[in-house]
Design a protein around this motif. Structure first.
Motif, mmCIF file in Angstrom:
data_model
loop_
_atom_site.group_PDB
_atom_site.id
_atom_site.type_symbol
_atom_site.label_atom_id
_atom_site.label_comp_id
_atom_site.label_asym_id
_atom_site.label_seq_id
_atom_site.Cartn_x
_atom_site.Cartn_y
_atom_site.Cartn_z
ATOM 1 N N UNK A 1 0.841 -1.562 -0.019
ATOM 2 C CA UNK A 1 -0.175 0.007 -0.186
ATOM 3 C C UNK A 1 0.816 1.702 -0.138
ATOM 4 N N UNK A 2 2.020 1.660 0.323
ATOM 5 C CA UNK A 2 3.199 2.322 0.619
ATOM 6 C C UNK A 2 2.869 2.787 -0.828
ATOM 7 N N UNK A 3 3.659 1.668 -2.049
ATOM 8 C CA UNK A 3 3.786 1.901 -2.970
ATOM 9 C C UNK A 3 3.021 2.943 -3.930
ATOM 10 N N UNK A 4 1.026 2.807 -3.468
ATOM 11 C CA UNK A 4 0.338 2.936 -4.040
ATOM 12 C C UNK A 4 0.072 4.807 -3.542
ATOM 13 N N UNK A 5 0.358 4.954 -1.923
ATOM 14 C CA UNK A 5 0.567 6.005 -1.204
ATOM 15 C C UNK A 5 1.775 7.113 -2.094
ATOM 16 N N UNK A 6 2.928 6.299 -2.480
ATOM 17 C CA UNK A 6 3.661 7.364 -3.413
ATOM 18 C C UNK A 6 3.220 7.621 -4.439
ATOM 19 N N UNK A 7 2.902 6.772 -5.162
ATOM 20 C CA UNK A 7 2.423 7.007 -6.587
ATOM 21 C C UNK A 7 1.235 8.277 -6.418
ATOM 22 N N UNK A 8 0.565 7.830 -5.843
ATOM 23 C CA UNK A 8 -1.408 9.092 -5.672
ATOM 24 C C UNK A 8 -0.156 10.422 -5.279
ATOM 25 N N UNK A 9 0.286 10.322 -3.990
ATOM 26 C CA UNK A 9 1.028 11.690 -3.415
ATOM 27 C C UNK A 9 1.872 12.493 -4.438
ATOM 28 N N UNK A 10 2.532 11.439 -4.849
ATOM 29 C CA UNK A 10 3.715 12.159 -6.135
ATOM 30 C C UNK A 10 3.066 12.752 -7.026
ATOM 31 N N UNK A 11 1.838 12.492 -7.803
ATOM 32 C CA UNK A 11 1.297 12.645 -8.322
ATOM 33 C C UNK A 11 0.771 14.258 -8.292
ATOM 34 N N UNK A 12 -0.073 14.261 -7.115
ATOM 35 C CA UNK A 12 -0.752 15.023 -5.894
ATOM 36 C C UNK A 12 0.596 16.148 -5.910
ATOM 37 N N UNK A 13 1.393 15.790 -5.321
ATOM 38 C CA UNK A 13 2.523 16.986 -5.043
ATOM 39 C C UNK A 13 3.017 17.231 -6.537
ATOM 40 N N UNK A 14 3.076 16.539 -7.986
ATOM 41 C CA UNK A 14 3.791 17.345 -9.503
ATOM 42 C C UNK A 14 2.936 18.430 -9.767
ATOM 43 N N UNK A 15 1.850 18.220 -9.466
ATOM 44 C CA UNK A 15 0.359 19.196 -9.963
ATOM 45 C C UNK A 15 0.766 20.625 -9.902
ATOM 46 N N UNK A 16 1.889 20.704 -8.986
ATOM 47 C CA UNK A 16 2.196 22.157 -8.423
ATOM 48 C C UNK A 16 3.667 22.425 -9.568
ATOM 49 N N UNK A 17 4.325 21.998 -9.698
ATOM 50 C CA UNK A 17 5.122 22.056 -10.081
ATOM 51 C C UNK A 17 5.255 22.623 -12.293
ATOM 52 N N UNK A 18 4.288 22.560 -13.013
ATOM 53 C CA UNK A 18 4.290 22.905 -14.387
ATOM 54 C C UNK A 18 3.835 24.180 -13.675
ATOM 55 N N UNK A 19 2.886 24.313 -12.579
ATOM 56 C CA UNK A 19 2.648 25.709 -12.478
ATOM 57 C C UNK A 19 2.910 26.729 -11.883
ATOM 58 N N UNK A 20 4.188 26.453 -11.052
ATOM 59 C CA UNK A 20 5.396 27.107 -10.712
ATOM 60 C C UNK A 20 6.386 27.780 -11.875
#
Length: 89
Positions: free
Chosen positions: A5-24
């Motif tokens: 489940x931690x792998x799923x958490x890293x993928x989901x959280x990583x995608x959520x965190x990456x949302x802001x990078x293109x905007x920055x």
């Protein structure tokens, strides 16, 4: 073999965190943050900070890592908002 489940958490959280990078990147390239809502950014940083706190309390490494990144990215977005809004003529 079951998926950790931690792998799923890293993928989901990583995608959520990456949302802001293109905007920055867009804000820095265009030197304009006019279209960014400060209220949305503040809600985002508070939300991520609360998820980070929850992850710490529950000892979920994926939540701690990904929400730390989200807090940092949203904070950078807020700083960009202040910096580039003040540069407008």
């Amino acid at each position: 073999m079951a998926l950790n489940p931690e792998i799923i958490g890293f993928v989901a959280g990583g995608l959520s965190s990456a949302l802001f990078i293109p905007q920055i990147i867009k804000i820095i390239k265009e030197k304009s943050a006019e279209e960014i809502s400060l209220v949305t950014c503040i809600i985002g940083v508070v939300s991520s900070a609360l998820w980070l706190w929850y992850g710490i309390l529950q000892d979920h490494i994926s939540m701690m890592v990904t929400n730390s990144i989200a807090v940092a990215a949203t904070t950078i977005l807020i700083f960009c908002k202040f910096i580039y809004d003040r540069q407008m003529p």
